[in-house]
Motif scaffolding. Structure first.
Motif, short mmCIF file in Angstrom:
data_model
loop_
_atom_site.label_atom_id
_atom_site.label_comp_id
_atom_site.label_asym_id
_atom_site.label_seq_id
_atom_site.Cartn_x
_atom_site.Cartn_y
_atom_site.Cartn_z
N LEU A 178 26.35 71.80 46.47
CA LEU A 178 26.58 71.73 47.92
C LEU A 178 28.07 71.73 48.21
N ILE A 179 28.50 72.63 49.11
CA ILE A 179 29.91 72.76 49.50
C ILE A 179 30.00 72.65 51.01
N ALA A 180 30.91 71.80 51.50
CA ALA A 180 31.11 71.66 52.94
C ALA A 180 32.18 72.64 53.41
N LYS A 181 31.98 73.19 54.61
CA LYS A 181 32.95 74.11 55.19
C LYS A 181 33.80 73.45 56.27
N LYS A 182 33.42 72.22 56.64
CA LYS A 182 34.18 71.47 57.63
C LYS A 182 34.32 70.03 57.15
N ARG A 183 35.41 69.39 57.56
CA ARG A 183 35.59 68.01 57.16
C ARG A 183 34.50 67.11 57.73
N SER A 184 34.07 67.39 58.96
CA SER A 184 33.01 66.57 59.57
C SER A 184 31.72 66.65 58.76
N ALA A 185 31.42 67.84 58.23
CA ALA A 185 30.22 68.01 57.39
C ALA A 185 30.39 67.26 56.07
N LEU A 186 31.60 67.34 55.49
CA LEU A 186 31.88 66.65 54.23
C LEU A 186 31.69 65.15 54.40
#
Length: 317
Positions: free
Chosen positions: A152-160
């Protein structure tokens, strides 16, 4: 001495995705190549300003803050990962799911999740090359280099941030398939041996069962298929210790096929004769709450051809 680059003064306007992030963590992520000690020194000396005022390292960013970063010397970035490399291009075919917030990748065995230790690049560097417009790509979790499957890789800091909170709360479900030696005991549905990680002088990490000095660890197991040559099990790690599934299977006398660190040579040689040349550990299922839509996402990663072929050559009980 590594090549260095002098960065001029930077004025950075904070966008909504970074609201609430500590200034020290923001700068560490933003200023790759600058040692943490340097970042904390310029913060302590008041050389970093927010809205023209001195701030402390724990200051939390607000929308439209203007951060002034003083001139800094940084290590030169390594050569950019070429998107023309076949290994990088192939990653496109391994993407199982992608939207504006995240990517789920079926990571190939043998590819590290990030560069380092002599590796020019790993999955995250390759994805950044493929997605130059996605400025905040970050790994949500890791997989061992030899393990394949859902990453799993986040594309936004909020998602991370949201996904990390789910990992801490143990609401992310990760299920692995492993082919192990011997006939797995029906009664062994949970392994809770404490694990301690040691780093050798070579930098190699070795994990051992240590009920006194180890960290609490738990893996739940379910038998998927018995074979004459071994057992295919599903492993659900409740905790996320280094090499946890590999050590928990081995300590119960059922090491994973072709595990060069914790495996059984005789069993691994048997599997190699069937064409298996990699660790038989695959992150098969990943389930989590989508940070944007708040719906449950369940992704399943198909076995690669080598794992599927190996299973097809085994004799079912």
């Amino acid at each position: 001495m590594a090549d260095e680059i002098k960065l001029p003064i930077q004025l950075i306007e904070i966008e909504s995705d970074f609201i609430g992030q500590r200034i020290d963590n923001f700068l560490i992520a933003r200023l790759r190549g600058v040692p943490k000690s340097v970042i904390y020194r310029v913060l302590r000396k008041g050389e970093v300003r927010v809205n023209k005022k001195r701030i402390k390292p724990e200051y939390k960013l607000q929308e439209n803050d203007v951060v002034r970063v003083p001139p800094l010397t940084v290590a030169a970035e390594p050569d950019a990962v070429s998107v023309k490399l076949s290994l990088v291009q192939q990653l496109e075919q391994h993407i199982l799911y992608e939207d504006a917030d995240l990517i789920v990748l079926n990571k190939p065995s043998g590819m590290a999740v990030h560069g380092g230790s002599g590796l020019q690049f790993g999955v995250i560097e390759a994805l950044r090359a493929l997605r130059p417009q996605a400025k905040s790509l970050e790994l949500v979790h890791r997989l061992d280099r030899d393990t394949s499957g859902c990453l799993l890789i986040a594309k936004k800091r909020s998602a991370l941030t949201a996904l990390h909170a789910q990992l801490r709360d143990k609401t992310v479900e990760k299920k692995y398939w492993a082919l192990v030696a011997g006939d797995w005991d029906n009664k062994v549905r949970k392994v809770t041996d404490a694990l301690r990680k040691n780093t050798l002088q070579s930098g190699e990490r070795v994990v051992k069962v240590d009920e006194v000095g180890g960290k609490p660890s738990e893996t739940r197991f379910r038998i998927l298929q018995r074979y004459q040559q071994g057992t295919l099990v599903e492993a659900f790690p409740v905790t996320g210790r280094t090499h946890q599934i590999r050590v928990h299977t081995a300590c119960k006398g059922h090491p994973i096929a072709c595990d060069d660190k914790y495996g059984d040579n005789h069993f691994s040689q048997q599997m190699q004769q069937l064409g298996l040349q990699r660790l038989f550990l695959h992150a098969k299922i990943l389930s989590f709450v989508h940070p944007g839509t708040q719906t449950t996402i369940r992704i399943e990663a198909p076995l690669d051809q080598q794992l599927a072929d190996a299973l097809s050559k085994l004799t079912r009980k």
